[in-house]
Design an enzyme around this catalytic site. Structure first.
Site, PDB file in Angstrom:
ATOM      1  N   HIS A 126       0.842  -1.204   0.000  1.00  0.00           N
ATOM      2  CA  HIS A 126       0.000   0.000   0.000  1.00  0.00           C
ATOM      3  C   HIS A 126       0.876   1.252   0.000  1.00  0.00           C
ATOM      4  CE1 HIS A 126      -3.612   2.407   1.090  1.00  0.00           C
ATOM      5  NE2 HIS A 126      -2.706   3.165   1.688  1.00  0.00           N
ATOM      6  N   GLU A 127       1.814   1.312   0.930  1.00  0.00           N
ATOM      7  CA  GLU A 127       2.679   2.488   1.024  1.00  0.00           C
ATOM      8  C   GLU A 127       3.641   2.571  -0.160  1.00  0.00           C
ATOM      9  OE1 GLU A 127       1.891   4.680   3.043  1.00  0.00           O
ATOM     10  OE2 GLU A 127       0.580   3.488   4.333  1.00  0.00           O
ATOM     11  N   HIS A 129       2.055   4.590  -2.876  1.00  0.00           N
ATOM     12  CA  HIS A 129       2.208   6.031  -2.631  1.00  0.00           C
ATOM     13  C   HIS A 129       3.624   6.493  -2.984  1.00  0.00           C
ATOM     14  CE1 HIS A 129      -1.674   6.416  -0.819  1.00  0.00           C
ATOM     15  NE2 HIS A 129      -1.387   5.742   0.278  1.00  0.00           N
TER      16      HIS A 129
END
EC number: 3.4.24.-
Length: 422
Positions: free
Chosen positions: A20-21, A24
């Site tokens: 998920h990170e 980003h």
């Protein structure tokens, strides 16, 4: 078993947060945004290392993660008129390091009293050198310069490296990339499972039989082609399941094609209760499977869509009151589910990880301030208005969102504790 469950929980949750990170991070870096830190977990640092511009850290509490982007920092370092700072220069005579305190540790630094400092746009500092208080000097600051605070380096971020400087569509991509990465991860896991174990087929055949199941006890075998049950033609696995469910503890005549021969085998399905407490039949066979790249790719896509639809349906029921708040699970509940699933085998554990990844992606897209969905909502409003929302107003709304999420986390954690331990 406790240690195995803890390890499985940390690996699964850590992997979901990592990807998920990572979404980003990759899109932010691609947009030219300075990413100061990539963190898994919150709280005190356990482990860290720096690569290029970013510090990668693992923190104590495994309840999430974050990417700290320039311009979004809560601890902005400012250099104001009247400050005394030390300057170190590179080979091009540009300021490479601005020493905020403990200047005595840097004897080679040029110490000045600051008159003006623009470290975002013009990248210049003006001030008076010690011993030359009547002469104003101007210094160009490198775009890759650092503050030194308490002996630690903090990279200075020119405005063009800050999150807020980028076009709104690039910021939207950087924020949306996290949840999207969770969907991609789930899809990849499901495709891999399809390649390894095969994809469920709807052919009227028997898959793997359970040990001591009624089908195995009666003499049925994996791969048997079921022609009919009690004289009724079977056209699909769905037909077989329906026929078995309708005959709990009733003997069935099963016509089987095996090795080009037709056999008639009597089977009595076991009576069990379904989720609605209704008595149904079960005879101990899994659905047949087929292996192939195309079928695995299709299985990954359809399963991802089906799980997404199921989660969205439950969320809609939560809004309408059909799904009660005390049915939600937090970290404690997820840990317990991990324990239960881990006991059933590695394949089911991977399927559970895919489900959690989709869940994480959907939850983060909810338009709640402090979540990615809330940030996306602000960015879409900015795109429509043509200007950003007031930072103070946005910060207040985000504060409310954080308070709401903290309260929700306490509620679901208490629900988990009551359900599991009280």
């Amino acid at each position: 078993m406790f240690v195995n469950t803890v390890i499985a929980f940390i690996i699964i949750f850590g992997t979901l947060v990592f990807f998920h990170e990572l979404g980003h991070l990759l899109l932010a870096q691609r947009a030219g945004i300075l990413c100061r830190e990539f963190a898994i977990g919150f709280g005190p640092k356990i482990f860290s290392f720096k690569k290029n511009e970013t510090v990668y850290t693992i923190r104590l509490l495994p309840v999430g993660g974050f990417v700290r982007m320039a311009g979004e920092d809560p601890e902005m370092i400012e250099v104001k008129p009247g400050y005394t700072v030390g300057l170190l220069f590179n080979k091009e005579d540009q300021v490479e390091k601005v020493i905020i305190n403990q200047k005595e540790k840097y004897p080679d630094a040029l110490v000045i009293e600051v008159e003006t400092a623009d470290l975002e746009h013009d990248m210049k500092i003006t001030g008076y050198e010690q011993g030359k208080e009547d002469e104003l000097s101007s210094f160009t600051v490198s775009e890759t310069s650092f503050f030194i605070v308490d002996g630690e380096e903090v990279q200075i971020a020119p405005y063009n490296r800050q999150f807020g400087s980028k076009p709104v569509w690039q910021r939207i991509k950087a924020i949306a990339a996290g949840p999207i990465m969770n969907f991609i991860l789930a899809y990849v896991i499901l495709v891999m499972l399809g390649l390894i174990q095969g994809v469920p087929s709807n052919e009227p055949m028997l898959g793997q039989l359970t040990d001591n199941g009624r089908a195995a006890e009666a003499g049925l075998k994996e791969g048997d082609y079921i022609q009919s049950i009690n004289g009724e033609k079977m056209r699909s696995w769905t037909d077989i399941v329906s026929a078995v469910k309708e005959n709990p503890e009733k003997e069935m005549d099963v016509a089987v094609k095996r090795d080009n021969k037709t056999l008639h085998i009597s089977v009595t399905p076991e009576a069990v209760k379904d989720e609605n407490k209704k008595t149904i039949g079960r005879f101990g066979s899994y659905a047949p499977t087929e292996k192939g790249v195309l079928s695995a790719v299709a299985y990954g896509a359809t399963s991802t869509v089906d799980v997404t639809k199921a989660i969205l349906t439950n969320l809609s029921k939560l809004v309408t009151g059909q799904f009660k708040l005390d049915m939600l699970s937090g970290p404690v509940g997820i840990y317990d589910m991990t324990d239960q699933v881990a006991k059933t085998g590695i394949v089911n554990l991977f399927q559970f990880a895919a489900f959690l990844s989709i869940n994480l992606g959907i939850v983060n897209l909810l338009p709640i301030p402090a979540l990615d969905g809330g940030r996306l909502l602000f960015l879409f409003i900015e795109a429509i208005r043509g200007k950003p929302i007031n930072r103070e107003k946005e910060a207040f709304v985000v504060f409310i969102g954080v308070a709401f999420l903290m309260l929700l986390m306490l509620v679901v954690t208490w629900n988990d504790i009551q359900r599991l331990f009280l």
